[in-house]
Design a protein around this motif. Structure first.
Motif, PDB file in Angstrom:
ATOM      1  N   LEU A   1       0.833  -1.208   0.000  1.00  0.00           N
ATOM      2  CA  LEU A   1       0.000   0.000   0.000  1.00  0.00           C
ATOM      3  C   LEU A   1       0.866   1.254   0.000  1.00  0.00           C
ATOM      4  O   LEU A   1       1.864   1.341   0.719  1.00  0.00           O
ATOM      5  CB  LEU A   1      -0.896  -0.016   1.244  1.00  0.00           C
ATOM      6  CG  LEU A   1      -1.850   1.155   1.434  1.00  0.00           C
ATOM      7  CD1 LEU A   1      -2.906   1.182   0.330  1.00  0.00           C
ATOM      8  CD2 LEU A   1      -2.535   1.059   2.793  1.00  0.00           C
ATOM      9  N   ASP A   2       0.447   2.216  -0.805  1.00  0.00           N
ATOM     10  CA  ASP A   2       1.060   3.551  -0.831  1.00  0.00           C
ATOM     11  C   ASP A   2       2.535   3.561  -1.210  1.00  0.00           C
ATOM     12  O   ASP A   2       3.350   4.252  -0.595  1.00  0.00           O
ATOM     13  CB  ASP A   2       0.857   4.270   0.508  1.00  0.00           C
ATOM     14  CG  ASP A   2      -0.583   4.682   0.718  1.00  0.00           C
ATOM     15  OD1 ASP A   2      -1.341   4.738  -0.261  1.00  0.00           O
ATOM     16  OD2 ASP A   2      -0.953   4.946   1.865  1.00  0.00           O
ATOM     17  N   ARG A   3       2.881   2.806  -2.217  1.00  0.00           N
ATOM     18  CA  ARG A   3       4.238   2.817  -2.769  1.00  0.00           C
ATOM     19  C   ARG A   3       4.097   2.898  -4.288  1.00  0.00           C
ATOM     20  O   ARG A   3       3.093   2.465  -4.840  1.00  0.00           O
ATOM     21  CB  ARG A   3       5.012   1.544  -2.409  1.00  0.00           C
ATOM     22  CG  ARG A   3       5.168   1.288  -0.937  1.00  0.00           C
ATOM     23  CD  ARG A   3       6.014   2.288  -0.209  1.00  0.00           C
ATOM     24  NE  ARG A   3       7.404   2.135  -0.604  1.00  0.00           N
ATOM     25  CZ  ARG A   3       8.291   3.113  -0.560  1.00  0.00           C
ATOM     26  NH1 ARG A   3       7.938   4.315  -0.172  1.00  0.00           N
ATOM     27  NH2 ARG A   3       9.531   2.899  -0.914  1.00  0.00           N
ATOM     28  N   TYR A   4       5.105   3.441  -4.933  1.00  0.00           N
ATOM     29  CA  TYR A   4       5.121   3.378  -6.390  1.00  0.00           C
ATOM     30  C   TYR A   4       5.460   1.954  -6.774  1.00  0.00           C
ATOM     31  O   TYR A   4       6.147   1.236  -6.036  1.00  0.00           O
ATOM     32  CB  TYR A   4       6.093   4.397  -6.957  1.00  0.00           C
ATOM     33  CG  TYR A   4       5.587   5.799  -6.739  1.00  0.00           C
ATOM     34  CD1 TYR A   4       4.499   6.282  -7.469  1.00  0.00           C
ATOM     35  CD2 TYR A   4       6.135   6.613  -5.766  1.00  0.00           C
ATOM     36  CE1 TYR A   4       3.995   7.555  -7.243  1.00  0.00           C
ATOM     37  CE2 TYR A   4       5.640   7.892  -5.536  1.00  0.00           C
ATOM     38  CZ  TYR A   4       4.567   8.352  -6.272  1.00  0.00           C
ATOM     39  OH  TYR A   4       4.074   9.602  -6.040  1.00  0.00           O
ATOM     40  N   ALA A   5       4.975   1.510  -7.922  1.00  0.00           N
ATOM     41  CA  ALA A   5       5.063   0.097  -8.295  1.00  0.00           C
ATOM     42  C   ALA A   5       6.487  -0.451  -8.210  1.00  0.00           C
ATOM     43  O   ALA A   5       6.708  -1.485  -7.578  1.00  0.00           O
ATOM     44  CB  ALA A   5       4.478  -0.112  -9.690  1.00  0.00           C
ATOM     45  N   ALA A   6       7.431   0.219  -8.835  1.00  0.00           N
ATOM     46  CA  ALA A   6       8.805  -0.301  -8.829  1.00  0.00           C
ATOM     47  C   ALA A   6       9.344  -0.417  -7.413  1.00  0.00           C
ATOM     48  O   ALA A   6       9.962  -1.429  -7.054  1.00  0.00           O
ATOM     49  CB  ALA A   6       9.718   0.588  -9.676  1.00  0.00           C
ATOM     50  N   ASP A   7       9.107   0.597  -6.592  1.00  0.00           N
ATOM     51  CA  ASP A   7       9.577   0.556  -5.206  1.00  0.00           C
ATOM     52  C   ASP A   7       8.948  -0.607  -4.447  1.00  0.00           C
ATOM     53  O   ASP A   7       9.634  -1.346  -3.733  1.00  0.00           O
ATOM     54  CB  ASP A   7       9.262   1.868  -4.486  1.00  0.00           C
ATOM     55  CG  ASP A   7      10.012   3.056  -5.057  1.00  0.00           C
ATOM     56  OD1 ASP A   7      11.096   2.861  -5.649  1.00  0.00           O
ATOM     57  OD2 ASP A   7       9.505   4.186  -4.919  1.00  0.00           O
ATOM     58  N   GLY A   8       7.650  -0.785  -4.587  1.00  0.00           N
ATOM     59  CA  GLY A   8       6.960  -1.872  -3.892  1.00  0.00           C
ATOM     60  C   GLY A   8       7.427  -3.242  -4.334  1.00  0.00           C
ATOM     61  O   GLY A   8       7.590  -4.155  -3.513  1.00  0.00           O
ATOM     62  N   ILE A   9       7.669  -3.389  -5.624  1.00  0.00           N
ATOM     63  CA  ILE A   9       8.145  -4.673  -6.156  1.00  0.00           C
ATOM     64  C   ILE A   9       9.543  -4.976  -5.634  1.00  0.00           C
ATOM     65  O   ILE A   9       9.813  -6.079  -5.144  1.00  0.00           O
ATOM     66  CB  ILE A   9       8.117  -4.650  -7.697  1.00  0.00           C
ATOM     67  CG1 ILE A   9       6.662  -4.613  -8.195  1.00  0.00           C
ATOM     68  CG2 ILE A   9       8.863  -5.842  -8.280  1.00  0.00           C
ATOM     69  CD1 ILE A   9       6.506  -4.218  -9.652  1.00  0.00           C
ATOM     70  N   LEU A  10      10.427  -4.003  -5.722  1.00  0.00           N
ATOM     71  CA  LEU A  10      11.813  -4.208  -5.271  1.00  0.00           C
ATOM     72  C   LEU A  10      11.896  -4.471  -3.774  1.00  0.00           C
ATOM     73  O   LEU A  10      12.651  -5.352  -3.329  1.00  0.00           O
ATOM     74  CB  LEU A  10      12.666  -3.009  -5.654  1.00  0.00           C
ATOM     75  CG  LEU A  10      12.913  -2.845  -7.157  1.00  0.00           C
ATOM     76  CD1 LEU A  10      13.452  -1.461  -7.469  1.00  0.00           C
ATOM     77  CD2 LEU A  10      13.825  -3.938  -7.680  1.00  0.00           C
ATOM     78  N   GLU A  11      11.133  -3.735  -2.977  1.00  0.00           N
ATOM     79  CA  GLU A  11      11.132  -3.940  -1.530  1.00  0.00           C
ATOM     80  C   GLU A  11      10.593  -5.322  -1.174  1.00  0.00           C
ATOM     81  O   GLU A  11      11.131  -6.002  -0.298  1.00  0.00           O
ATOM     82  CB  GLU A  11      10.310  -2.849  -0.846  1.00  0.00           C
ATOM     83  CG  GLU A  11      10.975  -1.484  -0.906  1.00  0.00           C
ATOM     84  CD  GLU A  11      10.028  -0.340  -0.552  1.00  0.00           C
ATOM     85  OE1 GLU A  11       8.883  -0.599  -0.125  1.00  0.00           O
ATOM     86  OE2 GLU A  11      10.452   0.815  -0.718  1.00  0.00           O
TER      87      GLU A  11
END
Length: 148
Positions: free
Chosen positions: A94-104
């Motif tokens: 929730l509340d992340r940009y797609a690339a950031d959320g995927i990488l995290e």
């Protein structure tokens, strides 16, 4: 070779092709799968135009609506994984940009492969809309399989 595969989906027909590819690979390898969907941050400026009260994103309705949308994307993917006899876990960021959320998520889950799709946009369209898959490929510390 790969034991834990992260498959990123957004509910689009294109992302479902990536899901099928990732699940097929996982079934062939006997790998576990994390299926992730990312809800980008709420654009607060749009809230006023749409008639939402200021602070909507801090309220319980916001989270419930985002979870409901994510579940509508994740549940059919989990059902498909079960049909293919692939062990899969859902992940909603929730509340992340797609690339950031995927990488995290890949880092947190110990993924050794990321599977995602790309629209293959070029030129001005790419500049305006961005390319989450290009960002993941550029920043990932594990291999990324991009399906088109």
């Amino acid at each position: 070779m790969y034991t834990r595969i992260l498959i990123a989906i957004d509910g689009s027909d294109l992302s479902l092709r990536g899901l099928e590819h990732g699940l097929s690979l996982a079934a062939h390898l006997g790998a576990k799968v994390d299926i992730v969907t990312v809800s980008e941050p709420w654009a607060g400026g749009m809230a006023d135009v749409q008639g939402w009260a200021v602070g909507y994103e801090a309220g319980p309705e916001y989270r419930a609506e985002r979870e409901q949308s994510a579940n509508a994307i994740l549940q059919p993917a989990l059902d498909r994984a079960a049909e293919m006899e692939v062990e899969a876990e859902p992940v909603h960021v929730l509340d992340r940009y797609a690339a950031d959320g995927i990488l995290e998520t890949a880092l947190e889950r110990g993924s050794d492969l990321v599977v995602m799709t790309s629209h293959g946009r070029r030129g001005l369209t790419r500049v305006l809309l961005g390319s989450q898959s290009a960002e993941v490929v550029t920043r990932s510390t594990v291999p990324v399989l991009v399906v088109r």
